[in-house]
Write an enzyme that holds these catalytic residues in place. Structure first.
Site, PDB file in Angstrom:
ATOM      1  N   ALA A 239       0.801  -1.230   0.000  1.00  0.00           N
ATOM      2  CA  ALA A 239       0.000   0.000   0.000  1.00  0.00           C
ATOM      3  C   ALA A 239       0.829   1.273   0.000  1.00  0.00           C
ATOM      4  O   ALA A 239       0.260   2.360   0.060  1.00  0.00           O
ATOM      5  CB  ALA A 239      -0.931   0.003   1.214  1.00  0.00           C
ATOM      6  N   ASN A 240       2.143   1.185  -0.070  1.00  0.00           N
ATOM      7  CA  ASN A 240       2.952   2.398   0.017  1.00  0.00           C
ATOM      8  C   ASN A 240       3.190   3.058  -1.342  1.00  0.00           C
ATOM      9  O   ASN A 240       3.723   4.171  -1.402  1.00  0.00           O
ATOM     10  CB  ASN A 240       4.303   2.105   0.672  1.00  0.00           C
ATOM     11  CG  ASN A 240       5.131   1.120  -0.120  1.00  0.00           C
ATOM     12  OD1 ASN A 240       4.852  -0.075  -0.068  1.00  0.00           O
ATOM     13  ND2 ASN A 240       6.131   1.596  -0.855  1.00  0.00           N
TER      14      ASN A 240
ATOM     15  N   GLY B  81       2.037   2.980  -5.964  1.00  0.00           N
ATOM     16  CA  GLY B  81       1.299   2.414  -7.077  1.00  0.00           C
ATOM     17  C   GLY B  81      -0.170   2.164  -6.818  1.00  0.00           C
ATOM     18  O   GLY B  81      -0.873   2.994  -6.234  1.00  0.00           O
ATOM     19  N   LEU B  82      -0.646   1.006  -7.250  1.00  0.00           N
ATOM     20  CA  LEU B  82      -2.057   0.658  -7.116  1.00  0.00           C
ATOM     21  C   LEU B  82      -2.489   0.585  -5.661  1.00  0.00           C
ATOM     22  O   LEU B  82      -3.607   0.976  -5.311  1.00  0.00           O
ATOM     23  CB  LEU B  82      -2.327  -0.682  -7.792  1.00  0.00           C
ATOM     24  CG  LEU B  82      -2.193  -0.729  -9.311  1.00  0.00           C
ATOM     25  CD1 LEU B  82      -2.182  -2.170  -9.799  1.00  0.00           C
ATOM     26  CD2 LEU B  82      -3.322   0.057  -9.963  1.00  0.00           C
TER      27      LEU B  82
ATOM     28  N   TYR C 152       6.694 -14.627 -13.966  1.00  0.00           N
ATOM     29  CA  TYR C 152       5.712 -13.622 -13.548  1.00  0.00           C
ATOM     30  C   TYR C 152       4.322 -14.056 -13.991  1.00  0.00           C
ATOM     31  O   TYR C 152       3.356 -14.014 -13.208  1.00  0.00           O
ATOM     32  CB  TYR C 152       6.046 -12.259 -14.145  1.00  0.00           C
ATOM     33  CG  TYR C 152       4.987 -11.207 -13.862  1.00  0.00           C
ATOM     34  CD1 TYR C 152       4.847 -10.657 -12.598  1.00  0.00           C
ATOM     35  CD2 TYR C 152       4.108 -10.796 -14.869  1.00  0.00           C
ATOM     36  CE1 TYR C 152       3.860  -9.709 -12.331  1.00  0.00           C
ATOM     37  CE2 TYR C 152       3.125  -9.844 -14.620  1.00  0.00           C
ATOM     38  CZ  TYR C 152       3.005  -9.309 -13.347  1.00  0.00           C
ATOM     39  OH  TYR C 152       2.026  -8.371 -13.082  1.00  0.00           O
TER      40      TYR C 152
END
Length: 312
Positions: free
Chosen positions: A25-26, A28-29, A178
């Site tokens: 949460a720090n 980007g999305l 990925y």
């Protein structure tokens, strides 16, 4: 659900009194998701690997939104000991959770292994979230309109599970692994839906993907040609902003009418950008036998067992 091109974060219902946990949460999305939720009154726990960055992100939110309810917790999804310690602290601090957003991830790094010896992308993107969800499921089960939102990718449609070589010992391609991890996210979200339904749980499992969104995922861990293609070329030409890219996972987390097992993504061409809408999961990811097999492997590798019966 039909297309909601005009649906924006301003249409999120009032979330006052609800508790959300957002991984990664720090930036980007994850940061865009947190900002939108706190703006609507939610209390959000930022689960981050780098606590200093998490605290800076939280401070930025409270500066923009005085009175915003945010807290920061340390979580390294690639280390199952960290996942257990974090879950233990969440349980000590919170009697319930309403929504878990499994958002964090790494993309196309050189081959490396997690603390427990698993390929890093599979460990962080899938195994860590599998373990975290299982360890917090009872807190979610007493939440208000509880949901688990697992963030996958368009790339899940190119992925497959190499059950005989999950760690890439026999051959490793950064993007192929990925894609495997994002395929695992998709398989997990749908299989979790089956199992929650079989158990009669009030928790809903939903899936989302952000299309092509400009974040540090494309520039943080990829190396060589992938960094150039994804970051320097793709982002300026095709990518949407994190605030726009977060709309599918925000809709999955807060939309008033969304059924368990639904996959939400952008409604634009090739699902690269646009407003949130229901999009198809690949048939391979929806396959029940693949879901059962991944579940058994994930329980064995994480030593986390979910309560409730398996689906018939």
């Amino acid at each position: 659900m039909t297309a909601h091109q005009q649906w924006t974060a301003e249409q999120i219902p009032d979330q006052t009194g609800r508790v959300f946990l957002v991984t990664g949460a720090n930036s980007g999305l994850g940061l865009a998701t947190t900002r939108a939720l706190t703006a609507r009154g939610a209390r959000v726990l930022l689960a981050v690997r780098d606590v200093a960055k998490g605290r800076r992100a939280a401070a930025g939110i409270t500066h923009e939104q005085p009175g915003a309810q945010v807290a920061v917790g340390h979580l390294d999804l690639a280390d199952l000991d960290s996942v257990r310690a974090f879950a233990h602290q969440v349980r000590a601090d919170h009697p319930r959770l309403d929504v878990l957003v499994n958002n964090a991830g790494v993309m196309a790094p050189p081959r490396s292994l997690s603390a427990q010896g698993h390929e890093l992308q599979f460990a962080c993107n899938h195994l860590g979230h599998f373990a975290l969800t299982g360890l917090l499921l009872d807190l979610l089960s007493v939440g208000h309109d509880p949901r688990v939102v697992t963030v996958s990718s368009l790339n899940h449609r190119r992925g497959r599970l190499r059950f005989d070589d999950l760690d890439g010992e026999r051959g490793y391609s950064p993007m192929a692994f990925y894609n495997q991890s994002k395929f695992a996210n998709a398989v997990f979200g749908r299989e979790l839906h089956r199992r929650l339904t079989a158990a009669g749980s009030p928790v809903r499992s939903l899936l989302a993907h952000p299309g092509y969104t400009a974040t540090n995922l494309q520039t943080g861990t990829p190396t060589g040609l992938w960094r150039v293609l994804l970051g320097r070329i793709g982002n300026p030409l095709l990518a949407q902003t994190p605030a726009r890219g977060a709309l599918p996972q925000l809709y999955a987390a807060t939309g008033p009418v969304v059924e368990g097992g639904t996959f939400i993504g952008p409604d634009g061409p090739a699902e690269l950008r646009g407003g949130p809408t229901t999009v198809p999961l690949s048939p391979a990811a929806a396959d029940a036998e693949t879901g059962r097999r991944l579940w058994e492997v994930s329980e064995r590798l994480t030593d986390v067992r979910y309560p409730g019966p398996a689906p018939a």
